[in-house]
Enzyme design. Structure first.
Site, mmCIF file in Angstrom:
data_model
loop_
_atom_site.group_PDB
_atom_site.id
_atom_site.type_symbol
_atom_site.label_atom_id
_atom_site.label_comp_id
_atom_site.label_asym_id
_atom_site.label_seq_id
_atom_site.Cartn_x
_atom_site.Cartn_y
_atom_site.Cartn_z
ATOM 1 N N ARG A 86 21.004 -167.570 27.810
ATOM 2 C CA ARG A 86 21.097 -166.990 26.370
ATOM 3 C C ARG A 86 22.214 -167.970 25.788
ATOM 4 N NH1 ARG A 86 20.384 -160.546 27.326
ATOM 5 N NH2 ARG A 86 18.173 -160.565 26.974
ATOM 6 N N GLN A 140 17.675 -170.769 22.269
ATOM 7 C CA GLN A 140 17.184 -169.629 21.476
ATOM 8 C C GLN A 140 15.613 -169.860 20.909
ATOM 9 O OE1 GLN A 140 20.016 -169.033 18.106
ATOM 10 N NE2 GLN A 140 20.956 -167.407 19.234
ATOM 11 N N ASP A 181 13.221 -168.733 23.879
ATOM 12 C CA ASP A 181 13.341 -167.636 24.461
ATOM 13 C C ASP A 181 12.239 -166.767 24.291
ATOM 14 O OD1 ASP A 181 14.289 -165.320 25.631
ATOM 15 O OD2 ASP A 181 16.093 -165.120 24.147
ATOM 16 N N SER A 223 12.964 -162.883 24.012
ATOM 17 C CA SER A 223 13.141 -162.130 22.659
ATOM 18 C C SER A 223 12.082 -162.276 21.754
ATOM 19 C CB SER A 223 14.218 -163.114 21.967
ATOM 20 O OG SER A 223 15.552 -163.073 22.677
ATOM 21 N N TYR A 257 23.917 -160.335 28.770
ATOM 22 C CA TYR A 257 23.177 -159.103 29.505
ATOM 23 C C TYR A 257 24.131 -158.091 29.720
ATOM 24 C CZ TYR A 257 19.370 -162.204 30.367
ATOM 25 O OH TYR A 257 18.330 -163.174 30.251
HETATM 26 P P1 NAD Z 1 18.281 -156.431 27.090
HETATM 27 O O1 NAD Z 1 16.749 -156.589 27.334
HETATM 28 O O2 NAD Z 1 18.990 -157.270 28.343
HETATM 29 O O3 NAD Z 1 18.844 -154.981 26.866
HETATM 30 C C1 NAD Z 1 18.524 -154.248 25.748
HETATM 31 C C2 NAD Z 1 19.943 -153.502 25.248
HETATM 32 O O4 NAD Z 1 20.114 -152.414 25.995
HETATM 33 C C3 NAD Z 1 21.047 -154.550 25.265
HETATM 34 O O5 NAD Z 1 21.491 -154.496 23.816
HETATM 35 C C4 NAD Z 1 21.887 -153.882 26.308
HETATM 36 O O6 NAD Z 1 23.381 -154.009 25.759
HETATM 37 C C5 NAD Z 1 21.546 -152.350 26.009
HETATM 38 N N1 NAD Z 1 22.214 -151.611 27.357
HETATM 39 C C6 NAD Z 1 22.181 -151.778 28.662
HETATM 40 N N2 NAD Z 1 22.492 -150.640 29.259
HETATM 41 C C7 NAD Z 1 22.819 -149.825 28.349
HETATM 42 C C8 NAD Z 1 23.006 -148.410 28.496
HETATM 43 N N3 NAD Z 1 23.549 -148.131 29.813
HETATM 44 N N4 NAD Z 1 23.304 -147.720 27.280
HETATM 45 C C9 NAD Z 1 22.955 -148.371 26.286
HETATM 46 N N5 NAD Z 1 22.484 -149.377 25.985
HETATM 47 C C10 NAD Z 1 22.208 -150.229 27.080
HETATM 48 O O7 NAD Z 1 18.747 -157.135 25.790
HETATM 49 P P2 NAD Z 1 18.257 -158.196 24.641
HETATM 50 O O8 NAD Z 1 17.571 -157.501 23.602
HETATM 51 O O9 NAD Z 1 17.404 -159.159 25.661
HETATM 52 O O10 NAD Z 1 19.300 -159.107 24.348
HETATM 53 C C11 NAD Z 1 20.837 -158.748 24.470
HETATM 54 C C12 NAD Z 1 21.610 -159.706 23.646
HETATM 55 O O11 NAD Z 1 21.397 -160.980 23.858
HETATM 56 C C13 NAD Z 1 21.229 -159.481 22.080
HETATM 57 O O12 NAD Z 1 22.361 -159.455 21.322
HETATM 58 C C14 NAD Z 1 20.365 -160.714 21.708
HETATM 59 O O13 NAD Z 1 20.668 -161.164 20.603
HETATM 60 C C15 NAD Z 1 21.270 -161.792 22.782
HETATM 61 N N6 NAD Z 1 20.475 -162.646 23.151
HETATM 62 C C16 NAD Z 1 20.703 -164.067 22.939
HETATM 63 C C17 NAD Z 1 19.951 -165.192 23.121
HETATM 64 C C18 NAD Z 1 20.296 -166.650 22.811
HETATM 65 O O14 NAD Z 1 21.362 -166.807 22.530
HETATM 66 N N7 NAD Z 1 19.615 -167.554 23.305
HETATM 67 C C19 NAD Z 1 18.575 -164.953 23.788
HETATM 68 C C20 NAD Z 1 18.301 -163.670 24.220
HETATM 69 C C21 NAD Z 1 19.060 -162.620 23.962
#
Ligand code: NAD
Length: 367
Positions: free
Chosen positions: A119, A124, A127, A130, A225
């Protein structure tokens, strides 16, 4: 470089004609199995128009220098890949029992797992998680709106005023934020929980309310994460979620912990107290679900609440899922192909992070 695509047990196809055309223009060859794209209405003629060779499965497997799939191939197919071939898929090595790399190392090939893209900014455009999560978040709201025995928007009519639906979203990652945006567009009032306070501003900018539980564990070193929370935090969070869930018409849960079971956020007791006719869509179903009652791959009704356990909702928009996946793969291939030749620079952060095996040697293992 011959890049191969096979027909899969999935409505999506790994490369769409538009992306194949770009690869062909860049001096690669692409070979696609007969009827590989029929379920997304890309027929053999469309692949041929994009300059691809359309052939039978055995020939695609044996000729490919690089093979790309959405889901891991069965052993019978893997055996047919040629020595030195590169195989790219979503192997989910962190979700299994650590044996994924070991079983792939039986073959004299190199394997790269797209769900391991780091990440970082550079990652990006590749990914796939995403890309799929965004579709799933959107579809979760559409599915819920369709099943909810009420309107989503507020309506003022001659027969009276209908209040807007209340939607609670647990987890504001890619899927959660897309669900917020979609539910807002449909006119619902939206509340959101997440342990990462970094998302608070994003949630607010989409017009939703961020419900905060004090004392979440820091996740800034977890590579984007979330981290597992303390027992004290979990109890506080469950109480507040229950309080908000019983007020809601729809709950969409998206919270995941990479390589671990999904956190249980919605208890049986909370579901019991929710309004009859309410809908829960649990996108974390495949890793155990965020709701205690979720059954993966099933829609059940408990205490009058419909609970949909589905982590595959992205496949219900297979055309766009295929297009996005293809673009992600194209950007990934650009890292490993230089001037039409395979260039596996294992110092490259993207390749290093995604490589499971290199010419039959294990490079990544969760053990
Ligand atoms: P994910 O699928 O890992 O998790 C989904 C969401 O659940 C996350 O926001 C996490 O904080 C939340 N979560 C986990 N445990 C929880 C709990 N106990 N209670 C409430 N919420 C909880 O997450 P995702 O959608 O793949 O992405 C997370 C972040 O990473 C985002 O901000 C995304 O933009 C970022 N991201 C960045 C890149 C990159 O820069 N290349 C790539 C993928 C994701």
């Amino acid at each position: 470089m011959l890049i191969g695509v096979v027909k899969e047990d999935d409505p999506r196809v790994a490369l769409v004609p538009e992306v194949i055309k770009k690869l062909e223009d860049e001096k690669n060859e692409v070979c696609v199995e007969n009827n590989a794209g029929d379920s997304v209405f890309f027929h053999d003629i469309h692949f041929q128009q994009a300059q691809a060779r359309v052939d039978n499965r055995a020939n695609v497997l044996k000729d490919s220098d690089i093979l790309v799939t959405l889901k891991p191939l069965a052993e019978a197919d893997l055996k047919q890949l040629k020595k030195g071939a590169v195989y790219i898929s979503m192997f989910e090595p962190y979700a299994g029992n650590g044996l994924v790399s070991d079983s792939l190392a039986k073959y004299p090939i190199s394997t790269f797992s797209l769900d391991m893209i780091p990440r970082i900014t550079l990652g990006q455009s590749m990914d796939v998680l995403s890309s799929m999560a965004s579709i799933a978040g959107y579809k979760a709201v559409i599915v819920a709106a369709n099943l909810l025995p009420r309107y989503f928007p507020m309506l003022t009519t001659a027969a009276g005023t209908i209040p807007p639906a209340k939607v609670l979203i647990l987890g504001a990652g890619v899927a959660g934020l897309q669900a917020v945006a979609t539910a807002k567009r449909l006119g619902a009032v939206v509340e959101v929980f997440d342990t990462r306070t970094a998302v608070k501003e994003e949630v607010k900018s989409l017009g939703a309310k961020f419900v905060e539980v004090e004392g979440a564990k820091d996740d800034k070193d977890a590579g984007g994460y979330a981290v597992e929370q303390t027992e004290e935090f979990k109890t506080k969070q469950a109480d507040l979620i229950k309080e908000r869930a019983v007020q809601s018409d729809v709950v969409i849960t998206t919270a995941q912990l990479r390589g671990k079971p999904a956190p249980k956020l919605l208890t049986r007791e909370a579901v019991n107290e929710m309004k009859e006719g309410s809908i829960i869509v649990d996108l974390a179903a495949s890793t155990g679900g965020n709701c205690e009652l979720t059954q993966n791959g099933k829609t059940i009704v408990e205490y009058g609440v419909t609970i949909i356990g589905n982590s595959e909702l992205h496949t219900s928009a297979p055309i766009h899922a295929s297009q996005l996946y293809s673009k992600n793969i194209y950007n990934f291939l650009k890292v490993m192909i230089k001037d039409g030749e395979l260039n596996l620079d294992m110092e490259n952060e993207i390749l290093k992070s995604t490589c499971l095996t290199l010419e039959g040697q294990v490079k990544y293992n969760t053990n």
